[in-house]
Design a protein around this motif. Structure first.
Motif, PDB file in Angstrom:
ATOM      1  N   UNK A  37       0.816  -1.220   0.000  1.00  0.00           N
ATOM      2  CA  UNK A  37       0.000   0.000   0.000  1.00  0.00           C
ATOM      3  C   UNK A  37       0.851   1.273   0.000  1.00  0.00           C
ATOM      4  N   UNK A  38       1.822   1.319   0.893  1.00  0.00           N
ATOM      5  CA  UNK A  38       2.627   2.539   0.981  1.00  0.00           C
ATOM      6  C   UNK A  38       3.435   2.756  -0.301  1.00  0.00           C
TER       7      UNK A  38
ATOM      8  N   UNK B 256       2.558   1.835  -3.238  1.00  0.00           N
ATOM      9  CA  UNK B 256       1.634   2.306  -4.280  1.00  0.00           C
ATOM     10  C   UNK B 256       1.345   3.801  -4.126  1.00  0.00           C
ATOM     11  N   UNK B 257       1.223   4.237  -2.887  1.00  0.00           N
ATOM     12  CA  UNK B 257       1.001   5.672  -2.650  1.00  0.00           C
ATOM     13  C   UNK B 257       2.203   6.460  -3.157  1.00  0.00           C
TER      14      UNK B 257
ATOM     15  N   UNK C  53       2.055   6.524  -6.829  1.00  0.00           N
ATOM     16  CA  UNK C  53       0.978   7.391  -7.295  1.00  0.00           C
ATOM     17  C   UNK C  53       1.364   8.859  -7.154  1.00  0.00           C
ATOM     18  N   UNK C  54       2.112   9.185  -6.106  1.00  0.00           N
ATOM     19  CA  UNK C  54       2.613  10.553  -5.935  1.00  0.00           C
ATOM     20  C   UNK C  54       3.575  10.898  -7.061  1.00  0.00           C
TER      21      UNK C  54
ATOM     22  N   UNK D  86      -3.158   5.314  -8.695  1.00  0.00           N
ATOM     23  CA  UNK D  86      -2.731   3.990  -9.140  1.00  0.00           C
ATOM     24  C   UNK D  86      -3.707   2.989  -8.537  1.00  0.00           C
ATOM     25  N   UNK D  87      -4.291   2.180  -9.361  1.00  0.00           N
ATOM     26  CA  UNK D  87      -5.254   1.230  -8.822  1.00  0.00           C
ATOM     27  C   UNK D  87      -4.544  -0.015  -8.300  1.00  0.00           C
ATOM     28  N   UNK D  88      -5.346  -0.975  -7.871  1.00  0.00           N
ATOM     29  CA  UNK D  88      -4.766  -2.156  -7.233  1.00  0.00           C
ATOM     30  C   UNK D  88      -3.865  -2.964  -8.158  1.00  0.00           C
TER      31      UNK D  88
END
Lengths: 167, 210
Positions: A41-42, A44-45, A48-49, A57-59
């Motif tokens: 999760x982190x 992906x964040x 996405x940033x 950004x999706x799963x």
């Protein structure tokens, strides 16, 4: 129906069921735990940033920016459609115009013209330009002085064949 | 422990078991604004559960909750320059506002792309709804809870996103009208009007079955 709407007891009953539904719609503790403890999760964040604040950004790790544009507010959806449709339609119009102008440069010869001028079916280049123009013009005229007799037509054909043979 | 040592300690502890730092949220937010990655990570691990719980009020699948958490923290990072503790709003409240707006956006997206299967009410669910016409009948066993959760998702999906948001915040989160107004950037009177309309909408949905 009117009784149902105006009956306070009925409204209370519906509100009670409504509250129960809202209370029940919440995720279970396991679902929340699974969502927050996801190891990626982190990361992906972070991705996405890096990909841009407005894109997500999706799963599956795919950037949803394009999806977001299409799923934007209802008033922006037509703009998004126009953004793609206008260039596409312009391109089609330009191609159609170019084809039309290209076709306008030389009118197509009818099969009757070809027969009268002796133009080769495969090689559509006419044999002689001057007599062809005259004959073609007269062939469609109705005036007496311009009329071509069968003998004239045969003579033209024979002379054209002779010229072809001499080449 | 000086600051250098403190940062070193933060960097060496594995991220998922990191103890909560003694710095305030506001100080961390300032550091994030300066581009401090450690501070952002600290904020994430400190507030992820709170954001997930809020998202869990609206969505009951962990994939969707994860998506909201991701979106909320991404938006938070992008908007960190706008946050100011001097305005009287705590960082947690500011982040909650971002999370609520992310949920609201997702509700609107879902409304535009409805899932067909959600429209079908099963026999069990119909039976549960019918049983609600009798007084003092609540979800009192595990089977009812499972039925109720699916049914709630289907019926609440029929509400407008604004209606669902207001009802969830009022009845699910026990937020006051003023708190909702602050969170959404709406006026108090708008929240009251919307809440009234939302209740009417939910009654109309339920009247079809009860």
């Amino acid at each position: 129906m009117l009784w149902k709407k105006n009956n306070p007891n009925r409204n209370d009953q519906l509100d009670r069921v409504g509250r129960l539904l809202i209370e029940s719609s919440r995720a279970s503790e396991e679902e929340i735990e699974a969502a927050t403890t996801s190891p990626a999760l982190f990361e992906r964040i972070r991705a996405s940033r890096a990909g841009g604040a407005s894109g997500t950004i999706n799963n599956r790790g795919v950037n949803n920016r394009a999806v977001d544009i299409w799923a934007a507010d209802t008033w922006t959806a037509p703009l998004a459609i126009a953004w793609r449709a206008i260039p596409a339609l312009s391109l089609v119009t330009i191609i159609a115009l170019a084809l039309w102008l290209g076709a306008k440069g030389g009118p197509p010869e009818s099969s009757f013209d070809k027969a009268m001028t002796g133009a080769d079916i495969i090689n559509s280049e006419p044999i002689a330009s001057e007599p062809i123009a005259r004959v073609t013009a007269c062939s469609v005229a109705t005036k007496e002085e311009c009329a071509v007799s069968t003998d004239d037509a045969v003579a033209i054909l024979v002379s054209a064949a002779a010229k072809e043979a001499n080449r | 422990m000086d600051k250098t040592t403190d940062n070193f300690a933060l960097a060496t502890v594995p991220s998922d078991v990191r103890p909560i730092d003694e710095q305030s949220d506001e100080a961390l937010a300032l550091a994030v604004g300066r581009g401090d990655e450690q501070a952002f990570e600290q904020i994430f691990y400190r507030h992820r559960k709170r954001v997930a719980r809020l998202a869990g009020r609206f969505f009951n699948r962990h994939e969707k909750i994860e998506e909201i958490v991701q979106e909320a923290f991404t938006k938070m990072y992008a908007a960190i320059g706008n946050y100011s503790a001097e305005r009287g709003q705590s960082f947690a409240a500011w982040l909650a506002r971002i999370a609520i707006n992310s949920c609201y956006d997702e509700l609107r997206r879902m409304r535009r792309r409805p899932e067909g299967s959600l429209d079908d009410i099963t026999t069990d669910e119909m039976a549960w709804l019918a049983s609600q016409s009798r007084p003092r009948n609540a979800a009192d066993n595990s089977e009812s809870i499972v039925i109720l959760r699916d049914l709630a998702a289907k019926l609440l999906a029929r509400l407008a996103p604004e209606d669902r948001l207001i009802l969830t915040l009022l009845d699910g989160e026990d937020k006051s009208v003023v708190e909702i107004a602050q969170a959404m950037g709406w006026s108090v009177s708008k929240v009251k009007v919307r809440a009234h309309r939302a209740r009417q909408s939910l009654r109309r949905v339920l009247e079809e079955y009860i």
